[in-house]
Every structure is written in C-alpha cells, then in structure tokens.
Scaffold this motif. Structure first.
Motif, PDB file in Angstrom:
ATOM      1  N   ARG A 155       0.795  -1.128   0.012  1.00  0.00           N
ATOM      2  CA  ARG A 155      -0.222  -0.040   0.070  1.00  0.00           C
ATOM      3  C   ARG A 155       0.937   1.302  -0.085  1.00  0.00           C
ATOM      4  NH1 ARG A 155      -5.273  -1.564   1.715  1.00  0.00           N
ATOM      5  NH2 ARG A 155      -5.326  -3.653   2.237  1.00  0.00           N
ATOM      6  N   SER A 156       0.398   2.341  -0.197  1.00  0.00           N
ATOM      7  CA  SER A 156       0.995   3.590  -0.479  1.00  0.00           C
ATOM      8  C   SER A 156       1.341   4.083   0.809  1.00  0.00           C
ATOM      9  CB  SER A 156       0.229   4.530  -1.315  1.00  0.00           C
ATOM     10  OG  SER A 156      -0.919   4.795  -0.503  1.00  0.00           O
ATOM     11  N   LYS A 157       0.483   3.914   2.029  1.00  0.00           N
ATOM     12  CA  LYS A 157       0.879   4.490   3.236  1.00  0.00           C
ATOM     13  C   LYS A 157       0.459   3.197   4.268  1.00  0.00           C
ATOM     14  CE  LYS A 157      -0.753   9.276   2.187  1.00  0.00           C
ATOM     15  NZ  LYS A 157      -1.975  10.049   2.519  1.00  0.00           N
ATOM     16  N   LEU A 158       1.321   3.482   5.396  1.00  0.00           N
ATOM     17  CA  LEU A 158       1.017   2.281   6.620  1.00  0.00           C
ATOM     18  C   LEU A 158      -0.383   2.738   7.105  1.00  0.00           C
ATOM     19  CD1 LEU A 158       4.704   2.524   8.235  1.00  0.00           C
ATOM     20  CD2 LEU A 158       3.875   1.041   6.409  1.00  0.00           C
ATOM     21  N   ASN A 159      -0.803   1.493   7.509  1.00  0.00           N
ATOM     22  CA  ASN A 159      -2.167   1.565   8.142  1.00  0.00           C
ATOM     23  C   ASN A 159      -2.103   2.574   9.485  1.00  0.00           C
ATOM     24  OD1 ASN A 159      -4.345   0.504  10.054  1.00  0.00           O
ATOM     25  ND2 ASN A 159      -5.186  -0.085   8.305  1.00  0.00           N
ATOM     26  N   PRO A 160      -3.001   3.499   9.564  1.00  0.00           N
ATOM     27  CA  PRO A 160      -3.079   4.341  10.972  1.00  0.00           C
ATOM     28  C   PRO A 160      -3.289   3.650  12.168  1.00  0.00           C
ATOM     29  CG  PRO A 160      -5.187   4.875   9.510  1.00  0.00           C
ATOM     30  CD  PRO A 160      -4.306   3.799   8.709  1.00  0.00           C
ATOM     31  N   PHE A 161      -4.016   2.755  12.110  1.00  0.00           N
ATOM     32  CA  PHE A 161      -4.417   1.897  13.322  1.00  0.00           C
ATOM     33  C   PHE A 161      -3.089   1.075  13.590  1.00  0.00           C
ATOM     34  CE2 PHE A 161      -8.903   2.224  12.078  1.00  0.00           C
ATOM     35  CZ  PHE A 161      -9.461   2.493  13.370  1.00  0.00           C
ATOM     36  N   ALA A 162      -2.212   0.667  12.734  1.00  0.00           N
ATOM     37  CA  ALA A 162      -1.391  -0.048  13.096  1.00  0.00           C
ATOM     38  C   ALA A 162       0.023   0.829  13.593  1.00  0.00           C
ATOM     39  CB  ALA A 162      -0.425  -0.669  11.890  1.00  0.00           C
ATOM     40  N   LEU A 163       0.024   2.012  13.083  1.00  0.00           N
ATOM     41  CA  LEU A 163       1.055   2.888  13.606  1.00  0.00           C
ATOM     42  C   LEU A 163       0.605   3.485  15.050  1.00  0.00           C
ATOM     43  CD1 LEU A 163       1.538   5.320  10.354  1.00  0.00           C
ATOM     44  CD2 LEU A 163       3.065   3.603  11.550  1.00  0.00           C
ATOM     45  N   GLU A 164      -0.512   3.725  15.093  1.00  0.00           N
ATOM     46  CA  GLU A 164      -0.991   4.075  16.469  1.00  0.00           C
ATOM     47  C   GLU A 164      -0.575   3.063  17.684  1.00  0.00           C
ATOM     48  OE1 GLU A 164      -2.551   6.447  19.422  1.00  0.00           O
ATOM     49  OE2 GLU A 164      -1.958   7.031  17.457  1.00  0.00           O
ATOM     50  N   VAL A 165      -1.052   1.733  17.324  1.00  0.00           N
ATOM     51  CA  VAL A 165      -0.534   0.618  18.136  1.00  0.00           C
ATOM     52  C   VAL A 165       1.244   0.837  18.535  1.00  0.00           C
ATOM     53  CG1 VAL A 165      -0.049  -1.732  18.537  1.00  0.00           C
ATOM     54  CG2 VAL A 165      -2.399  -0.862  17.619  1.00  0.00           C
ATOM     55  N   LEU A 166       1.570   0.851  17.538  1.00  0.00           N
ATOM     56  CA  LEU A 166       3.232   1.087  17.699  1.00  0.00           C
ATOM     57  C   LEU A 166       3.590   2.011  18.590  1.00  0.00           C
ATOM     58  CD1 LEU A 166       4.418  -0.357  14.240  1.00  0.00           C
ATOM     59  CD2 LEU A 166       4.552  -1.443  16.387  1.00  0.00           C
ATOM     60  N   LYS A 167       2.957   3.452  18.184  1.00  0.00           N
ATOM     61  CA  LYS A 167       3.234   4.637  18.983  1.00  0.00           C
ATOM     62  C   LYS A 167       2.923   4.262  20.253  1.00  0.00           C
ATOM     63  CE  LYS A 167       2.619   7.793  15.183  1.00  0.00           C
ATOM     64  NZ  LYS A 167       1.777   8.865  14.630  1.00  0.00           N
ATOM     65  N   GLN A 168       1.898   3.565  20.631  1.00  0.00           N
ATOM     66  CA  GLN A 168       1.173   3.311  22.247  1.00  0.00           C
ATOM     67  C   GLN A 168       2.363   2.517  22.985  1.00  0.00           C
ATOM     68  OE1 GLN A 168      -2.675   1.917  22.188  1.00  0.00           O
ATOM     69  NE2 GLN A 168      -3.371   3.607  21.221  1.00  0.00           N
ATOM     70  N   LYS A 169       2.909   1.722  22.203  1.00  0.00           N
ATOM     71  CA  LYS A 169       3.802   0.553  22.643  1.00  0.00           C
ATOM     72  C   LYS A 169       5.441   1.355  22.910  1.00  0.00           C
ATOM     73  CE  LYS A 169       0.674  -2.505  22.946  1.00  0.00           C
ATOM     74  NZ  LYS A 169       0.197  -3.086  23.842  1.00  0.00           N
ATOM     75  N   GLY A 170       5.487   2.479  22.381  1.00  0.00           N
ATOM     76  CA  GLY A 170       6.792   3.193  22.527  1.00  0.00           C
ATOM     77  C   GLY A 170       7.752   3.110  21.274  1.00  0.00           C
ATOM     78  N   TYR A 171       7.367   2.460  20.163  1.00  0.00           N
ATOM     79  CA  TYR A 171       8.154   2.332  19.213  1.00  0.00           C
ATOM     80  C   TYR A 171       8.338   3.755  18.400  1.00  0.00           C
ATOM     81  CZ  TYR A 171       7.353  -2.700  19.879  1.00  0.00           C
ATOM     82  OH  TYR A 171       7.425  -3.953  20.157  1.00  0.00           O
ATOM     83  N   ASP A 172       9.750   3.825  17.853  1.00  0.00           N
ATOM     84  CA  ASP A 172      10.024   4.753  16.884  1.00  0.00           C
ATOM     85  C   ASP A 172       9.514   4.297  15.321  1.00  0.00           C
ATOM     86  OD1 ASP A 172      11.051   6.445  15.209  1.00  0.00           O
ATOM     87  OD2 ASP A 172      13.206   6.263  15.682  1.00  0.00           O
ATOM     88  N   VAL A 173       8.520   5.078  14.887  1.00  0.00           N
ATOM     89  CA  VAL A 173       7.963   4.777  13.555  1.00  0.00           C
ATOM     90  C   VAL A 173       8.529   5.364  12.524  1.00  0.00           C
ATOM     91  CG1 VAL A 173       5.923   3.949  14.834  1.00  0.00           C
ATOM     92  CG2 VAL A 173       5.877   6.072  13.750  1.00  0.00           C
ATOM     93  N   SER A 174       9.280   6.360  12.862  1.00  0.00           N
ATOM     94  CA  SER A 174       9.818   7.139  11.714  1.00  0.00           C
ATOM     95  C   SER A 174      10.424   6.847  10.604  1.00  0.00           C
ATOM     96  CB  SER A 174      10.909   8.382  12.402  1.00  0.00           C
ATOM     97  OG  SER A 174      12.123   7.516  12.882  1.00  0.00           O
ATOM     98  N   LEU A 175      11.098   5.302  10.830  1.00  0.00           N
ATOM     99  CA  LEU A 175      11.683   4.953   9.592  1.00  0.00           C
ATOM    100  C   LEU A 175      10.695   3.767   9.099  1.00  0.00           C
ATOM    101  CD1 LEU A 175      15.435   4.271  11.421  1.00  0.00           C
ATOM    102  CD2 LEU A 175      14.749   6.116   9.765  1.00  0.00           C
TER     103      LEU A 175
END
Length: 282
Positions: A155-175
């Motif tokens: 897909r052209s973009k990552l799923n927003p729900f997936a990104l939100e889960v990772l952010k809540q768990k403290g992951y760096d999603v910038s890369l």
C-alpha cells in the motif's frame, strides 16, 4: 520404492500439479482449505479435485475434513523421501554436486554462524502485520537481527491503526515505510538468513527463490485491516495481531541459533508459526 518415486516424479511433472504442490510446501505445516487453493491458483473446483487426487494417490499430500471443509497439507515424510532419492541416489550420495550453494563452503563457514542475521517479513500490503514484525524484532533484538519487511502489493501508506498501536507501545515509527518486495531482489540486496510470510495471501503467491537459501516459514495471521465495527473494535484487532507477533518474536529470539542444525531450526520456526495465543496487553 522402485516404482513409487518415478510415479511421484511423473505426477509432479504436470505444471499445474507442481504449482499446487509448491503452494502447499510454502504453506506447510498449514492445512489449507480446498476453496482457498482453488482461488489462489485460479482452478475450478473440479480441476483442483483432480490435481489433489493425483497428489494424494502419489502419497505426496494428505487430506483432512474439518467441519464441512476439506483441507490439504504436504506429507513431509514422502516429500523428504522423494527429494532424498534424487540427492542420494541420482547424485550418488554427493548432493553438494547437485546443489552446491546449499552446503557449507570448505572453510567451514555456514549461514548460522556468530553474526547478525538478516530477517525479512512479507505480507501483501506491508502496512500492518509485516510492519509490526519488523518493528518488534528490531526493538527486541536489534543487536542480533537486522529486520526488514516488504509487500507483494504494498500500500502507499502504513495503516493508521497499526501506527497508533506501535506509538502506544513506545516504538519509533519514523523509519517505517511500505516497501515492494522487488527492493530486496536486486544484486546488492541482503542475503537473508530467514524469510517469513505473515499473511496467507502472500504465502500463496509465487515469489522468486531467495539467494543463499534462507530458512523460511509461514507465520500467517488474520488481516486486522479487515476487522469491522467501531474504531475501538478495529483497534482491538490490531492490538491482538501485535500481541500474537510479539509472542512469536519472543520465541524466535530465544532459539539457540548457533547450536541448531538446519533441520532442527526449520522445525523450530515452523512450530512458532503454529502459535495461536494472542496477548495484546504488552
């Protein structure tokens, strides 16, 4: 054996039967429903039935009825017996001649030595499950593994729900980004030690063979993107998928890679792929 092996090879000499056998090998040890096999290969149900029956008659595939669904899997003992015949009889007990890259080089080097291991996670969209796997492994054991992910149809973009889960768990999603599998099929791409498919659709697709013959396994999980209901219900599906992948990564990173031979390691990663429990709480 004298007649059995030629019969199996003759059965696999049919292109469509071979395609079915290869798909089931990619999905092993899953038992795959007949309807899914027919859809993945573009066969009519009657055509699939004919091909499956031929493979079963040759002893290469087994069938199990679960409810109203017929499911199929490889008879791995028969598959090993057939390949073993080619390597040990036809290659005269010197399989390194027939498949030179599958065996250690004379200086004793082997894929499972003491170094960082390159791992690739594949799904169709590369927007949720494989992204979870990449992020979790990198965070959990970045000193031992180099984690990558890709999609067969990203897909052209990552799923927003997936990104939100990772952010809540403290992951760096910038890369993190969605990547096409073709990025890892170039001359300068990493030689992967492990390749895992994390969705059934990606495992059903035919991909080119990987250089270096990595250990591969199917760790299929339901697609959280297909979850229906409220945003809270959809978010729960993503948390459950994250939890299931985290549990598998805990088991994977605990494997004593330096002491397991290839067959034992293959069995271990196959077993991890059968984990059913989910733990979204961590």
């Amino acid at each position: 054996m004298e007649k059995l092996i030629p019969n199996r090879l003759s059965t696999l000499g049919h292109p469509q039967r071979l395609a079915l056998f290869r798909l089931l090998m990619r999905r092993y040890p899953d038992r795959v429903p007949a309807t899914e096999l027919a859809q993945a290969l573009g066969f009519k149900s009657s055509t699939l039935s004919s091909y499956v029956n031929a493979l079963m008659h040759a002893g290469l595939v087994t069938q199990e009825r679960i409810g109203t669904s017929l499911r199929y899997t490889i008879d791995m003992d028969a598959a090993r017996e057939t390949v073993g015949y080619l390597l040990h009889d036809c290659c005269r007990g010197r399989p390194e001649i027939c498949i030179p890259n599958a065996y250690p080089t004379p200086d004793g080097d082997s894929p499972m030595n003491n170094r960082k291991y390159d791992v690739l996670f594949i799904c169709t969209g590369n927007s949720a499950r494989s992204i979870f796997a990449e992020a979790i492994l990198r965070d959990m054991a970045g000193d031992r593994f180099i984690a990558h992910s890709a999609g067969t149809k990203p897909r052209s973009k990552l799923n927003p729900f997936a990104l939100e889960v990772l952010k809540q768990k403290g992951y760096d999603v910038s890369l993190l980004r969605a990547k096409n599998i073709s990025e890892f099929q170039t001359a300068d791409a990493p030689n992967f030690d492990f390749v895992f498919t994390v969705c059934d659709q990606a495992a059903n697709e035919e991909c080119p063979s990987w250089q270096g013959q990595p250990i591969s396994a199917h760790w299929g999980l339901p697609d959280p993107i297909k979850a229906e209901g409220s945003d809270a219900e959809k978010s729960l599906a993503f948390h459950q998928t994250y939890g299931a992948l985290r549990n598998r990564m805990i088991a994977f990173t605990a494997l004593p890679l330096g002491t397991l031979d290839r067959l034992s390691l293959q069995k271990a990663v196959d077993k991890i792929g059968q984990f059913k429990e989910e733990n979204p709480s961590k």
